[in-house]
Structures are given as C-alpha cells and as structure tokens.
Design an enzyme around this catalytic site. Sequence first.
Site, short mmCIF file in Angstrom:
data_model
loop_
_atom_site.label_atom_id
_atom_site.label_comp_id
_atom_site.label_asym_id
_atom_site.label_seq_id
_atom_site.Cartn_x
_atom_site.Cartn_y
_atom_site.Cartn_z
N LYS A 125 2.65 2.22 2.52
CA LYS A 125 2.54 2.83 3.86
C LYS A 125 3.63 2.30 4.76
O LYS A 125 3.79 1.09 4.89
CB LYS A 125 1.17 2.44 4.48
CG LYS A 125 0.19 3.56 4.53
CD LYS A 125 -1.04 3.22 5.37
CE LYS A 125 -1.80 4.51 5.60
NZ LYS A 125 -3.02 4.40 6.33
N LYS A 166 0.83 -1.22 0.00
CA LYS A 166 0.00 0.00 0.00
C LYS A 166 0.86 1.27 0.00
O LYS A 166 0.34 2.38 -0.05
CB LYS A 166 -0.89 0.04 1.25
CG LYS A 166 -2.06 -0.89 1.27
CD LYS A 166 -3.11 -0.47 2.31
CE LYS A 166 -2.79 -0.93 3.70
NZ LYS A 166 -3.83 -0.60 4.71
N1 C2G Z 1 -10.24 6.87 10.59
C1 C2G Z 1 -11.23 7.71 11.12
N2 C2G Z 1 -10.87 8.96 11.60
C2 C2G Z 1 -9.58 9.36 11.57
C3 C2G Z 1 -8.57 8.50 11.06
C4 C2G Z 1 -8.93 7.25 10.57
O1 C2G Z 1 -12.42 7.37 11.16
N3 C2G Z 1 -9.29 10.59 12.05
C5 C2G Z 1 -10.66 5.56 10.06
C6 C2G Z 1 -10.31 5.39 8.56
O2 C2G Z 1 -11.29 5.99 7.78
C7 C2G Z 1 -10.28 3.87 8.42
C8 C2G Z 1 -9.80 3.41 9.82
O3 C2G Z 1 -9.92 4.54 10.69
O4 C2G Z 1 -11.59 3.35 8.17
C9 C2G Z 1 -8.36 2.94 9.80
O5 C2G Z 1 -7.60 3.95 9.19
P1 C2G Z 1 -6.13 3.59 8.66
O6 C2G Z 1 -5.39 2.91 9.72
O7 C2G Z 1 -5.56 4.82 8.05
O8 C2G Z 1 -6.49 2.52 7.53
P2 C2G Z 1 -5.96 2.45 6.03
O9 C2G Z 1 -4.49 2.45 6.01
O10 C2G Z 1 -6.68 3.48 5.27
O11 C2G Z 1 -6.39 0.96 5.60
O12 C2G Z 1 -8.14 -2.36 2.76
C10 C2G Z 1 -8.37 -1.10 3.33
C11 C2G Z 1 -7.16 -0.59 4.03
O13 C2G Z 1 -6.58 -1.55 4.84
C12 C2G Z 1 -7.50 0.64 4.87
#
Ligand code: C2G
Length: 153
Positions: A47, A45
């Site tokens: 990341k 990804k």
């Molecule tokens: N999130 C949120 N509010 C924030 C930050 C994050 O509601 N201030 C939510 C994101 O929208 C997501 C979840 O927390 O639904 C996890 O966020 P991340 O760890 O950034 O996930 P990500 O890397 O986007 O992974 O297959 C999908 C991916 O694995 C998603």
Amino acid sequence: MSRTILTYGTFDMFHIGHLKLLKRLSMLGDKLIVAVSSDEFNEIKGKKTIIPYAQRAEIVEAIKYVDMVIPENDWKQKVIDIKKYNVDTFAMGHDWEGKFDELKEYCKVVYLPRTEGISTTALKQQLNKISEINIEDINKAFEILQRLKSDFE
Ligand code: C2G
C-alpha cells in the site's frame, strides 16, 4: 471490568468511513486502542500512502472516540498486543471478514459493516483524474477565455 477494544488500519486520507468505524468501535467497550500501520509495514502490505505515519497517527489520536494509538509494524503483532493490553474485543471493518478468526482463541472477534460509497482508494482515483487534466487543456481554455474577453472589450 473495563472492556478494551483493539483495531488496526492505515487510515490514509482520513474520511467519514474511518470516523464512523471508530465511533462504532468505541461503543463496543470502554477503551479503544487503534494500531496505525507504519509506512514500512504498508510497503509490506503493498500500500502506498499519501499521508506519512506520524501525521496519520496524530489524526487518529485526536479523534474523541480513540483512547490510544500504537504503531502496526507487522502481521504477527496482534496476539502480542491482545495479551499486552488485555483486549476484550478485536474488531475490523467487514472487508476483513474471517481473516482474523484465529484470534478468537484470545478474545472476541468482530467485523463491522463498512461505510459504503467512500474509500481512500476512490479518493486517490478522483485526484488522479483531476490531475490528468493536462496543462495543454488548461492553456487552450485560457486562450479561449482571453479571446472572449477581448471580444467584449
Ligand atoms: N473502513 C470502513 N469504511 C470505509 C473504509 C474503511 O469501515 N468506507 C474501515 C476498514 O474496514 C478498516 C478501517 O476502516 O477496518 C481502516 O481501513 P484502512 O485504512 O483501509 O485499513 P487497512 O489498510 O485495510 O489495514 O492489519 C490490518 C491492516 O492494518 C488493515
């Protein structure tokens, strides 16, 4: 009929935004399954995480709203997981709005509002700023304090 909710995420440097999302997801059904992205998948990804997978998964598993944690290893596993765990609702934060609509063929798909003002990316930037204060500055400050101290002795 118990309703199972499924979501995916990295959950690096777990913060209030993650917690509020998991709480709201748990209210959508009876059982919340969270797929936490593996370190290998995060590299795919693009990341870079601070906290390794095992610790991120253990933290999410300890959250009272979460019933089960599984690893997320690739983009394609969602349909398999939905069928395997008989998922009623697939849900993500709205930064993924529309990105997983193809899953509507298998279950409900919901995008919930994100918590504004907090993100792992922003936390990392703040930490970088702090670490930018280089040693030189610290030494200068220390010298001034020492001079001040000797002035008052
Ligand atoms: N999130 C949120 N509010 C924030 C930050 C994050 O509601 N201030 C939510 C994101 O929208 C997501 C979840 O927390 O639904 C996890 O966020 P991340 O760890 O950034 O996930 P990500 O890397 O986007 O992974 O297959 C999908 C991916 O694995 C998603």
